[in-house]
Structures are given as C-alpha cells and as structure tokens.
Design a protein around this motif. Sequence first.
Motif, mmCIF file in Angstrom:
data_model
loop_
_atom_site.group_PDB
_atom_site.id
_atom_site.type_symbol
_atom_site.label_atom_id
_atom_site.label_comp_id
_atom_site.label_asym_id
_atom_site.label_seq_id
_atom_site.Cartn_x
_atom_site.Cartn_y
_atom_site.Cartn_z
ATOM 1 N N ASP A 33 -11.811 14.898 77.710
ATOM 2 C CA ASP A 33 -11.561 13.481 77.453
ATOM 3 C C ASP A 33 -12.739 12.626 77.904
ATOM 4 O O ASP A 33 -13.099 11.652 77.240
ATOM 5 N N ALA A 36 -15.477 12.823 75.355
ATOM 6 C CA ALA A 36 -15.082 12.134 74.124
ATOM 7 C C ALA A 36 -15.149 10.618 74.282
ATOM 8 O O ALA A 36 -15.529 9.914 73.349
ATOM 9 N N LYS A 37 -14.795 10.119 75.452
ATOM 10 C CA LYS A 37 -14.781 8.672 75.696
ATOM 11 C C LYS A 37 -16.152 8.124 76.074
ATOM 12 O O LYS A 37 -16.353 6.919 76.083
ATOM 13 N N GLU A 39 -20.189 7.377 75.753
ATOM 14 C CA GLU A 39 -21.052 6.976 74.637
ATOM 15 C C GLU A 39 -22.318 7.823 74.678
ATOM 16 O O GLU A 39 -23.377 7.393 74.264
ATOM 17 N N HIS A 49 -25.270 15.548 68.727
ATOM 18 C CA HIS A 49 -23.892 15.409 68.254
ATOM 19 C C HIS A 49 -23.246 14.263 69.024
ATOM 20 O O HIS A 49 -23.528 14.046 70.205
ATOM 21 N N ALA A 51 -20.055 12.088 70.765
ATOM 22 C CA ALA A 51 -19.135 12.432 71.847
ATOM 23 C C ALA A 51 -17.874 13.139 71.338
ATOM 24 O O ALA A 51 -17.426 14.124 71.926
ATOM 25 N N GLU A 52 -17.302 12.650 70.254
ATOM 26 C CA GLU A 52 -16.080 13.270 69.726
ATOM 27 C C GLU A 52 -16.372 14.671 69.185
ATOM 28 O O GLU A 52 -15.575 15.602 69.362
ATOM 29 N N ALA A 53 -17.532 14.846 68.548
ATOM 30 C CA ALA A 53 -17.930 16.169 68.063
ATOM 31 C C ALA A 53 -18.138 17.128 69.237
ATOM 32 O O ALA A 53 -17.824 18.323 69.133
ATOM 33 N N LYS A 55 -16.501 17.016 72.087
ATOM 34 C CA LYS A 55 -15.158 17.405 72.523
ATOM 35 C C LYS A 55 -14.576 18.461 71.595
ATOM 36 O O LYS A 55 -14.007 19.457 72.052
ATOM 37 N N ASP A 56 -14.727 18.259 70.298
ATOM 38 C CA ASP A 56 -14.194 19.220 69.333
ATOM 39 C C ASP A 56 -14.817 20.600 69.531
ATOM 40 O O ASP A 56 -14.116 21.617 69.521
ATOM 41 N N SER A 59 -13.607 22.128 72.789
ATOM 42 C CA SER A 59 -12.191 22.500 72.654
ATOM 43 C C SER A 59 -12.057 23.822 71.913
ATOM 44 O O SER A 59 -11.221 24.665 72.275
#
Length: 117
Positions: A33, A36-37, A39, A49, A51-53, A55-56, A59
């Motif tokens: 998290d 992902a959160k 910047e 890549h 932040a969300e990528a 995390k993916d 994961s």
Amino acid sequence: MRAFSLMLLLCLALAAGAHADEQMEEEIDHLLDAVAKSECVFIRNGKEHGAEAAKDHLSLKRRRGKRYFSSADEFIERLASSSSWTGKPYFIRCGADGEQLASEWFGRILAEFRTVP
C-alpha cells in the motif's frame, strides 16, 4: 493430565504461529500500500514504472513466491529488492531524493510501521 498439557502447548504454538503469519501479512500489505500511495517511480531492470504498477508487480511476486519468505523482512530481501530473472536490484526514486535501493526504501517503511503502536 499429561495429554492435556501437551494439547495445550500444541494449541498455544499453533496460535502463536497464526499470529506471526497474520502480522507478516499485515506488514507486507502495508509495504504494498505504501508503494502504491507514494508518488515514487519504481525502477525495474532499467525501466521506470509507476507506483500502482510497482504494487501490482510485487503483489504478483508475493502470490507466486510464498515459499521463499516467512517474514516481511524476507519478503523485502528475497522478492521486493531485485529481479528474480536478471538479479538486478530494484530502485525507487521519490521526488528530488534521487534513486535509492528498493530494499532500503522498503526497509525504512517497514521499520516505521513497526514503531507505530
């Protein structure tokens, strides 16, 4: 009476193990998290890549690599720090801070999380 004592010890050991697993999962969830959160830019094998990528990707490594770690520290060391294909370290760049090893960034996030009561 002895059988009861052995059963009680077994139950306590299982409960302690379950608590440790629960704590590990909570810590890893926090790490994912946090990235992902953020910047920050996640740099994997020389490519940037978001932040969300990040995390993916982590994961996915977590799901596929459960046998390689039994703590959040091992997750960082064995899966979140470098490419399992190339062996190259991952980096994270946050704002003007410049690039840093992902292992250091995640280690700091984990240490901060552990100090919060």
